[in-house]
Design a protein around this motif. Structure first.
Motif, PDB file in Angstrom:
ATOM      1  N   LYS A  47       0.828  -1.207   0.000  1.00 29.95           N
ATOM      2  CA  LYS A  47       0.000   0.000   0.000  1.00 29.95           C
ATOM      3  C   LYS A  47       0.864   1.259   0.000  1.00 29.95           C
ATOM      4  N   THR A  48       1.871   1.308   0.870  1.00 29.40           N
ATOM      5  CA  THR A  48       2.758   2.476   0.933  1.00 29.40           C
ATOM      6  C   THR A  48       3.591   2.596  -0.329  1.00 29.40           C
ATOM      7  N   ALA A  49       4.088   1.462  -0.832  1.00 30.50           N
ATOM      8  CA  ALA A  49       4.910   1.476  -2.045  1.00 30.50           C
ATOM      9  C   ALA A  49       4.122   2.024  -3.232  1.00 30.50           C
ATOM     10  N   LEU A  50       2.890   1.579  -3.377  1.00 35.96           N
ATOM     11  CA  LEU A  50       2.056   2.075  -4.475  1.00 35.96           C
ATOM     12  C   LEU A  50       1.814   3.573  -4.340  1.00 35.96           C
ATOM     13  N   SER A  51       1.529   4.016  -3.143  1.00 34.33           N
ATOM     14  CA  SER A  51       1.273   5.438  -2.903  1.00 34.33           C
ATOM     15  C   SER A  51       2.485   6.288  -3.262  1.00 34.33           C
ATOM     16  N   LEU A  52       3.667   5.835  -2.868  1.00 35.56           N
ATOM     17  CA  LEU A  52       4.890   6.588  -3.142  1.00 35.56           C
ATOM     18  C   LEU A  52       5.205   6.642  -4.637  1.00 35.56           C
ATOM     19  N   ILE A  53       5.019   5.524  -5.328  1.00 36.89           N
ATOM     20  CA  ILE A  53       5.329   5.491  -6.767  1.00 36.89           C
ATOM     21  C   ILE A  53       4.285   6.271  -7.563  1.00 36.89           C
ATOM     22  N   LYS A  54       3.030   6.226  -7.141  1.00 34.51           N
ATOM     23  CA  LYS A  54       2.012   7.063  -7.797  1.00 34.51           C
ATOM     24  C   LYS A  54       2.397   8.530  -7.698  1.00 34.51           C
ATOM     25  N   GLN A  55       2.943   8.895  -6.569  1.00 36.10           N
ATOM     26  CA  GLN A  55       3.288  10.297  -6.320  1.00 36.10           C
ATOM     27  C   GLN A  55       4.584  10.713  -7.012  1.00 36.10           C
ATOM     28  N   GLU A  56       5.615   9.849  -6.972  1.00 34.84           N
ATOM     29  CA  GLU A  56       6.934  10.257  -7.457  1.00 34.84           C
ATOM     30  C   GLU A  56       7.352   9.603  -8.779  1.00 34.84           C
ATOM     31  N   GLY A  57       6.688   8.535  -9.163  1.00 36.49           N
ATOM     32  CA  GLY A  57       6.957   7.944 -10.474  1.00 36.49           C
ATOM     33  C   GLY A  57       7.930   6.790 -10.467  1.00 36.49           C
ATOM     34  N   ASP A  58       9.061   6.949  -9.758  1.00 38.27           N
ATOM     35  CA  ASP A  58      10.045   5.869  -9.705  1.00 38.27           C
ATOM     36  C   ASP A  58      10.928   6.028  -8.470  1.00 38.27           C
ATOM     37  N   VAL A  59      11.736   5.013  -8.204  1.00 42.40           N
ATOM     38  CA  VAL A  59      12.583   4.999  -7.008  1.00 42.40           C
ATOM     39  C   VAL A  59      13.616   6.115  -7.050  1.00 42.40           C
ATOM     40  N   LYS A  60      14.226   6.331  -8.207  1.00 39.95           N
ATOM     41  CA  LYS A  60      15.261   7.367  -8.322  1.00 39.95           C
ATOM     42  C   LYS A  60      14.705   8.733  -7.962  1.00 39.95           C
ATOM     43  N   THR A  61      13.553   9.081  -8.547  1.00 36.59           N
ATOM     44  CA  THR A  61      12.931  10.387  -8.272  1.00 36.59           C
ATOM     45  C   THR A  61      12.494  10.490  -6.817  1.00 36.59           C
ATOM     46  N   LEU A  62      11.991   9.383  -6.272  1.00 35.59           N
ATOM     47  CA  LEU A  62      11.567   9.365  -4.877  1.00 35.59           C
ATOM     48  C   LEU A  62      12.712   9.781  -3.958  1.00 35.59           C
ATOM     49  N   TYR A  63      13.877   9.220  -4.171  1.00 35.57           N
ATOM     50  CA  TYR A  63      15.006   9.534  -3.303  1.00 35.57           C
ATOM     51  C   TYR A  63      15.597  10.909  -3.592  1.00 35.57           C
ATOM     52  N   GLU A  64      15.469  11.367  -4.820  1.00 41.80           N
ATOM     53  CA  GLU A  64      15.942  12.721  -5.132  1.00 41.80           C
ATOM     54  C   GLU A  64      15.101  13.776  -4.406  1.00 41.80           C
ATOM     55  N   HIS A  65      13.804  13.462  -4.231  1.00 41.08           N
ATOM     56  CA  HIS A  65      12.874  14.420  -3.615  1.00 41.08           C
ATOM     57  C   HIS A  65      12.546  14.053  -2.170  1.00 41.08           C
ATOM     58  N   LEU A  66      13.265  13.085  -1.624  1.00 39.39           N
ATOM     59  CA  LEU A  66      12.896  12.561  -0.312  1.00 39.39           C
ATOM     60  C   LEU A  66      12.801  13.642   0.765  1.00 39.39           C
ATOM     61  N   ALA A  67      13.702  14.601   0.723  1.00 34.09           N
ATOM     62  CA  ALA A  67      13.721  15.648   1.759  1.00 34.09           C
ATOM     63  C   ALA A  67      12.497  16.552   1.682  1.00 34.09           C
ATOM     64  N   ASP A  68      11.896  16.653   0.487  1.00 32.73           N
ATOM     65  CA  ASP A  68      10.784  17.583   0.289  1.00 32.73           C
ATOM     66  C   ASP A  68       9.406  16.923   0.378  1.00 32.73           C
ATOM     67  N   ILE A  69       9.376  15.583   0.397  1.00 35.38           N
ATOM     68  CA  ILE A  69       8.096  14.871   0.404  1.00 35.38           C
ATOM     69  C   ILE A  69       7.525  14.830   1.818  1.00 35.38           C
ATOM     70  N   LYS A  70       6.207  15.041   1.901  1.00 31.84           N
ATOM     71  CA  LYS A  70       5.536  14.973   3.193  1.00 31.84           C
ATOM     72  C   LYS A  70       5.336  13.499   3.567  1.00 31.84           C
ATOM     73  N   LEU A  71       6.031  13.034   4.627  1.00 29.68           N
ATOM     74  CA  LEU A  71       5.979  11.645   5.058  1.00 29.68           C
ATOM     75  C   LEU A  71       5.883  11.580   6.572  1.00 29.68           C
ATOM     76  N   THR A  72       5.366  10.464   7.063  1.00 29.46           N
ATOM     77  CA  THR A  72       5.398  10.274   8.513  1.00 29.46           C
ATOM     78  C   THR A  72       6.850  10.017   8.913  1.00 29.46           C
ATOM     79  N   PRO A  73       7.228  10.350  10.127  1.00 27.57           N
ATOM     80  CA  PRO A  73       8.609  10.116  10.573  1.00 27.57           C
ATOM     81  C   PRO A  73       9.042   8.659  10.412  1.00 27.57           C
ATOM     82  N   SER A  74       8.111   7.744  10.671  1.00 29.25           N
ATOM     83  CA  SER A  74       8.440   6.318  10.570  1.00 29.25           C
ATOM     84  C   SER A  74       8.783   5.923   9.136  1.00 29.25           C
ATOM     85  N   VAL A  75       7.945   6.322   8.171  1.00 32.72           N
ATOM     86  CA  VAL A  75       8.185   5.982   6.769  1.00 32.72           C
ATOM     87  C   VAL A  75       9.467   6.643   6.278  1.00 32.72           C
ATOM     88  N   ARG A  76       9.683   7.897   6.672  1.00 30.76           N
ATOM     89  CA  ARG A  76      10.887   8.602   6.239  1.00 30.76           C
ATOM     90  C   ARG A  76      12.147   7.858   6.717  1.00 30.76           C
TER      91      ARG A  76
END
Length: 496
Positions: free
Chosen positions: A195-224
């Motif tokens: 569920k979390t993986a799908l949500s993150l990829i829907k939002q960021e598109g791919d793993v590379k982009t997810l980590y490039e934007h990790l500091a700016d994405i709104k996440l719970t402390p645990s997921v971050r």
């Protein structure tokens, strides 16, 4: 052109675990073979492909194993009962003119990916048959995944994947990189589920982009925290999850066109496995096989060498000479009697003559003895001196077979089936077949059981079917009342 690309290991595994363990009379396991061919024939009928390729894994390590020692390290070895069937399915597919594809260093998924991409690039259509959702990443406008499940085959197109998962087919790689896959021992990011993986990829598109934007994405402390700690795991998992599209196999779709079926080898193999129904489903019944086994080959016996039986009407003059010193092979079906005696086939549909034959003293050998017994009962007489029923012998020798036709038994017990005799093929095969079956009964020490139990029981069962069986109606009613009381008592105990 349409290419049907099959994940051989996946379908064999699904078939093996989906059907109870089956074997022939020699102890060779056949349940996975049966299930695989059931699925294959269904798919062939629905897809109607021009080309078919079946991909199998090899035991050698792949590039993934070499890159990551933990990859699939949790997998248990293949059950011996399944392992025994793997070379057989490959042999059978080869006899059916189907190309088998294996490539050292690559998995079956990589072969499917390579063939599907090559087919799509050349303007062809590819249908991937598998039981593994990993192939979803291969779906495109020209590539469809047909997912074999317990109840049905589910069709996956880009639209269906978007509908079910909310991502594109290629993004399924990114999802797996985050969530991992326990079956393949791909770790993913620890603590990140689907569920979390799908949500993150829907939002960021791919793993590379997810980590490039990790500091700016709104996440719970645990997921971050989980994502930050699992960065390298995500990268490694993505590498393992992505199917290779450039495996070194023949990429020309036309290379996988269905070849000619080797009828002789296919029928001989299936007969040895005692998979007779599959012979019928493949449309091979009735096609002559002149050397189905080594014993026949050694004797160099061919249908063309055997005498053709003359066909004549059966009349009273023939009946009058059928004494105890004669042997008549006969088949009674559809109110027609055909007998083989002294190398001549006699036929009639005259009830009086058929009834007269039933009462003659000659030794009688047949198929479907019950049918003849019931005809005799219906005409106020008995079938005299019936000494051998080939179908009963076949059942006694192998009670697991689905059918006991003359052709199937000839294949199983190494006789030439007289297909050259047209409508009298079954009858013409009886002399040699009955002798072989008698030898088999002797070898298995079942002759006494056959003579003393099975043959007399044939008449008893026929009489039960014809006359019916008396039942104690009151006794059955009383027994039912006793059961009702017991059921009520047990029900009361359950709810107390």
């Amino acid at each position: 052109m349409k290419l049907l690309a099959i994940d051989g290991n996946s379908i064999m595994n699904r078939a093996f675990y989906g059907i109870k363990l089956l074997s022939n009379s020699k102890g060779q396991f056949t349940n996975a073979l049966t299930g695989f061919m059931n699925i294959y024939l269904k798919e062939i009928g629905e897809v109607k492909p021009d080309c078919v390729a079946v991909a199998f894994d090899l035991k050698a390590p792949t590039f993934r194993h070499k890159a990551n020692a933990a990859y699939k390290a949790n997998r248990k070895g293949m059950p011996e009962e399944l392992a025994q069937q793997m070379p057989v399915i490959k042999e059978l597919l080869g006899d059916l003119g189907i190309k088998i594809v294996q490539c050292e260093g690559y998995e079956a998924d990589d072969i499917l990916g390579t063939l599907s991409k090559a087919a799509a690039d050349s303007g062809n259509e590819c249908y991937i048959l598998t039981g593994d959702r990993d192939s979803f990443q291969l779906v495109s406008d020209r590539v469809t995944v047909r997912l074999a499940t317990t109840k049905e085959t589910k069709i996956y197109t880009p639209d269906r994947i978007m509908e079910e998962y909310g991502v594109t087919p290629r993004q399924m790689i990114e999802v797996k990189a985050l969530m991992g896959d326990t079956s393949d021992n791909i770790s993913g990011v620890k603590g990140i589920g689907e569920k979390t993986a799908l949500s993150l990829i829907k939002q960021e598109g791919d793993v590379k982009t997810l980590y490039e934007h990790l500091a700016d994405i709104k996440l719970t402390p645990s997921v971050r925290t989980k994502l930050e700690n699992g960065h390298q795991d995500a990268i490694d998992s993505r590498f393992l999850a992505e199917i290779c599209l450039e495996a070194p196999v023949d990429k020309a779709t036309e290379f996988y066109k269905l070849g000619e079926v080797d009828t002789e080898k296919t029928k001989a193999l299936l007969a040895d496995l005692e998979m007779m129904r599959l012979i019928d489903r493949l449309g091979l019944s009735g096609k002559a096989v002149e050397s189905a086994d080594s014993a026949v080959q050694e004797s160099k016996l061919k249908l063309s060498d055997l005498p053709k039986f003359e066909v004549k009407p059966l009349d009273e003059s023939v009946i009058s000479v059928l004494g105890k010193d004669k042997t008549a092979y006969f088949i009674f079906a559809d109110n027609k009697l055909s007998i083989l005696c002294n190398d001549v086939i006699y036929t009639t549909e005259d009830n009086a003559i058929i009834t007269a034959f039933m009462g003659t003293a000659c030794e009688k050998i047949t198929f479907e003895g019950k049918t003849a017994h019931k005809f005799a009962f219906s005409n106020g007489t008995h079938l005299e001196n019936l000494t051998f029923c080939c179908d009963l012998a076949g059942y006694l020798l192998n009670s697991q077979s689905s059918e006991y036709t003359a052709e199937n038994l000839c294949l199983s017990y190494k006789c030439l089936y007289r297909s050259d005799m047209g409508e009298y093929a079954d009858l013409s095969s009886l002399p040699a077949l009955s002798e072989n079956l008698k030898k088999q009964l002797e070898m298995t020490e079942m002759t006494k059981l056959f003579d003393d139990i099975e043959m007399p029981l044939c008449e008893v069962l026929a009489s039960m079917e014809f006359y019916g069986v008396k039942a104690d109606a009151e006794g059955i009613k009383d027994f039912g009342e006793v059961l009702t009381i017991k059921i009520d008592e047990l029900t009361l105990q359950i709810y107390m």
